[in-house]
Design a protein around this motif. Structure first.
Motif, PDB file in Angstrom:
ATOM      1  N   GLY A 110      77.236  40.460 135.457  1.00 49.85           N
ATOM      2  CA  GLY A 110      78.350  39.727 135.752  1.00 49.85           C
ATOM      3  C   GLY A 110      78.788  39.182 134.723  1.00 49.85           C
ATOM      4  O   GLY A 110      80.206  39.327 135.393  1.00 49.85           O
ATOM      5  N   LEU A 111      78.489  39.237 133.916  1.00 48.34           N
ATOM      6  CA  LEU A 111      79.306  38.316 133.091  1.00 48.34           C
ATOM      7  C   LEU A 111      80.055  39.077 132.460  1.00 48.34           C
ATOM      8  O   LEU A 111      81.293  39.028 132.345  1.00 48.34           O
ATOM      9  CB  LEU A 111      78.455  37.904 131.528  1.00 48.34           C
ATOM     10  N   LEU A 112      80.084  41.058 131.837  1.00 49.35           N
ATOM     11  CA  LEU A 112      80.952  41.255 132.136  1.00 49.35           C
ATOM     12  C   LEU A 112      82.465  41.748 133.154  1.00 49.35           C
ATOM     13  O   LEU A 112      83.371  41.110 132.600  1.00 49.35           O
ATOM     14  CB  LEU A 112      80.309  42.648 131.826  1.00 49.35           C
ATOM     15  N   SER A 113      81.795  41.335 134.208  1.00 52.03           N
ATOM     16  CA  SER A 113      82.665  41.362 135.412  1.00 52.03           C
ATOM     17  C   SER A 113      83.211  40.419 135.980  1.00 52.03           C
ATOM     18  O   SER A 113      83.748  40.305 136.320  1.00 52.03           O
ATOM     19  CB  SER A 113      82.263  42.277 137.122  1.00 52.03           C
ATOM     20  N   ALA A 114      83.091  39.671 134.955  1.00 52.48           N
ATOM     21  CA  ALA A 114      83.763  37.863 135.294  1.00 52.48           C
ATOM     22  C   ALA A 114      85.276  37.925 135.345  1.00 52.48           C
ATOM     23  O   ALA A 114      85.420  37.368 136.676  1.00 52.48           O
ATOM     24  CB  ALA A 114      83.175  37.236 134.425  1.00 52.48           C
ATOM     25  N   LEU A 152      90.415  33.555 136.576  1.00 53.87           N
ATOM     26  CA  LEU A 152      91.303  33.320 136.855  1.00 53.87           C
ATOM     27  C   LEU A 152      92.700  34.127 136.932  1.00 53.87           C
ATOM     28  O   LEU A 152      93.773  33.580 136.922  1.00 53.87           O
ATOM     29  CB  LEU A 152      91.484  32.280 134.886  1.00 53.87           C
ATOM     30  N   GLU A 153      91.738  35.425 136.171  1.00 50.78           N
ATOM     31  CA  GLU A 153      92.593  36.996 137.416  1.00 50.78           C
ATOM     32  C   GLU A 153      93.767  36.550 137.838  1.00 50.78           C
ATOM     33  O   GLU A 153      95.094  36.541 138.431  1.00 50.78           O
ATOM     34  CB  GLU A 153      91.899  37.892 137.065  1.00 50.78           C
ATOM     35  N   TYR A 161      98.065  32.030 132.435  1.00 56.65           N
ATOM     36  CA  TYR A 161      96.835  32.038 132.289  1.00 56.65           C
ATOM     37  C   TYR A 161      95.413  33.403 132.016  1.00 56.65           C
ATOM     38  O   TYR A 161      96.284  34.380 132.254  1.00 56.65           O
ATOM     39  CB  TYR A 161      96.192  31.345 133.911  1.00 56.65           C
ATOM     40  N   GLY A 162      95.297  33.458 131.259  1.00 58.82           N
ATOM     41  CA  GLY A 162      94.123  34.712 131.450  1.00 58.82           C
ATOM     42  C   GLY A 162      93.245  35.003 132.609  1.00 58.82           C
ATOM     43  O   GLY A 162      92.856  34.378 133.451  1.00 58.82           O
ATOM     44  N   SER A 163      92.671  36.201 131.927  1.00 58.83           N
ATOM     45  CA  SER A 163      91.881  36.077 132.909  1.00 58.83           C
ATOM     46  C   SER A 163      89.857  36.501 132.541  1.00 58.83           C
ATOM     47  O   SER A 163      89.788  36.653 133.838  1.00 58.83           O
ATOM     48  CB  SER A 163      91.494  37.813 133.559  1.00 58.83           C
ATOM     49  N   ASN A 164      89.402  34.917 131.887  1.00 58.19           N
ATOM     50  CA  ASN A 164      88.238  35.601 131.360  1.00 58.19           C
ATOM     51  C   ASN A 164      88.239  33.677 132.085  1.00 58.19           C
ATOM     52  O   ASN A 164      88.281  32.802 131.101  1.00 58.19           O
ATOM     53  CB  ASN A 164      88.018  35.890 129.363  1.00 58.19           C
ATOM     54  N   PRO A 165      86.767  33.464 133.017  1.00 58.15           N
ATOM     55  CA  PRO A 165      86.989  32.613 133.595  1.00 58.15           C
ATOM     56  C   PRO A 165      85.918  31.420 132.286  1.00 58.15           C
ATOM     57  O   PRO A 165      85.535  31.056 132.420  1.00 58.15           O
ATOM     58  CB  PRO A 165      86.400  32.783 134.189  1.00 58.15           C
ATOM     59  N   TYR A 166      85.705  32.128 131.439  1.00 54.79           N
ATOM     60  CA  TYR A 166      84.762  31.441 130.007  1.00 54.79           C
ATOM     61  C   TYR A 166      85.636  30.794 129.353  1.00 54.79           C
ATOM     62  O   TYR A 166      84.801  30.822 128.095  1.00 54.79           O
ATOM     63  CB  TYR A 166      83.328  32.061 130.297  1.00 54.79           C
TER      64      TYR A 166
END
Length: 396
Positions: free
Chosen positions: A20-24, A29-30, A98-103
């Motif tokens: 799930g982390l890898l596919s977040a 935000l993507e 905005y970037g695509s990484n929600p973390y």
């Protein structure tokens, strides 16, 4: 057996979480869209910075910063970043996509998402201490010094001095604050905040705004704008096309004013409250006749009125002031007043007028100056190859 099963379930669950982390990014935000580009009346690019002769908007967020580094190269890079951010902000974009990484923290703080630009302008200036701290005093304009102490000043350290100012003006307060917030956010480590003030104007159409005393504020600007090449803009050196910004935080004693009768109020300003016309005149923009007498031969405008003293100085400047109200003070009265801002070709214009007002301005009964600063505002950013302060930084 049960223990092994439990362990296998735990490992399976861990693997699913890891996947799930890898596919977040698929659900992060993507999917967020950057603000569309809005039409702003005031172009970021130009010979001069916007926010000077630009018609005043209804809100301001004014911020003064102190340098947190002595490295000129870092400050040069910061002004390049601020140029990019300002260009985006004044066209209704996020400071960065905005970037695509929600973390990771979002690239933009987001409170202006879906809002238009509301005619945002951003104006930048530097003080004499900016040059001292960076060790580049030889490039400081000779006129750029701390303002002198004026009669009746009661300056407070919390609202005085600083190295850099940013003036954000817009017709929406959240748009103005969002701009400054993001400019500061990217500058952490290079600068720190010293003081700030939010302010407001209210007016209909092209009417002159009224201050919190109920009088029109800025009537003389019409003449200053006609002569802006002589009044506002510096004509030589690396600051050519720029201007000097004087800022004063002026506390107004509203409770005292509210107990003053109308005639005395009008004699204090030297103008009629309703129309804005000078005493003895019919219309707001009538040419002033300071020697005008009434039927008994008495001057119609008191010589100690604010208007009489200011015009008697013989110099002009461009006012861009905003009212403020910041709660209640320690005496249980309104902490309100005027964020006075003026632009001029030379600081001497402001100094001469302020000295003329001196101790005898009737307005002194109702106000006190508690904050002060003087900044040299760069020329405008002319195109995509230019940046804020380039004419200065190329000398270093």
């Amino acid at each position: 057996m049960a223990e092994n099963t439990s362990r296998r379930d735990f490992l399976k669950h861990t693997a699913l979480v890891g996947a799930g982390l890898l596919s977040a990014p698929a659900f992060g935000l993507e999917s967020r869209q950057q603000n569309p580009t809005f039409q702003n009346k005031y172009n970021f690019y130009g010979e001069h910075q916007a926010g000077i002769v630009t018609p005043a908007q209804k809100h301001i967020y004014f911020l003064v910063l102190e340098l947190d580094t002595h490295d000129v190269s870092k400050i040069k890079a910061l002004f390049k970043t601020w140029t990019e951010y300002s260009r985006n902000l004044t066209t209704g974009k996020n400071v960065k996509p905005y970037g695509s990484n929600p973390y990771l923290p979002p690239a933009d703080t987001g409170e202006a998402d879906s809002l238009n630009t509301h005619d945002l302008t951003l104006t930048f200036g530097v003080s004499q201490s900016f040059f001292q701290k960076l060790g580049i005093e030889k490039h400081k304009p000779a006129e750029l010094n701390d303002l002198p102490h004026f009669p009746r000043d009661q300056l407070q350290a919390d609202y005085t001095g600083g190295d850099i100012c940013i003036q954000a003006c817009a017709d929406d307060p959240q748009v103005a604050f969002h701009a400054v917030r993001n400019l500061v956010r990217v500058a952490r480590g290079e600068v720190k905040m010293k003081w700030s003030q939010m302010g407001f104007n209210s007016f209909l159409n092209n009417d002159t705004p009224r201050n919190l005393f109920g009088f029109k504020d800025g009537t003389a600007n019409a003449d200053s704008l006609k002569e802006q090449e002589k009044v506002v803009w510096v004509q030589d050196g690396w600051l050519k096309g720029g201007s000097y910004l004087a800022v004063r935080r002026v506390k107004m004693f509203l409770e005292t004013w509210d107990r003053t009768h109308l005639q005395s109020q009008e004699e204090t300003f030297g103008r009629h409250r309703d129309s804005g016309a000078a005493l003895g005149h019919k219309h707001e923009f009538d040419k002033l006749d300071l020697e005008k007498k009434d039927e008994k031969g008495n001057p119609v405008m008191p010589e100690i009125s604010h208007t009489h003293l200011a015009h008697k100085s013989g110099v002009k400047m461009l006012r861009r002031s905003f009212s403020y109200s910041s709660g209640i003070d320690d005496k249980g009265q309104f902490d309100s007043g005027l964020l006075f801002i003026s632009f001029q070709q030379s600081p001497e214009q402001f100094i001469k007028i302020q000295n003329r007002l001196g101790n005898i301005d009737k307005m002194n009964e109702y106000i006190t100056h508690i904050g002060s600063g003087l900044f040299a505002c760069f020329a405008g950013v002319k195109d995509e190859n230019d940046y804020l302060g380039k004419a200065l930084f190329e000398l270093i």
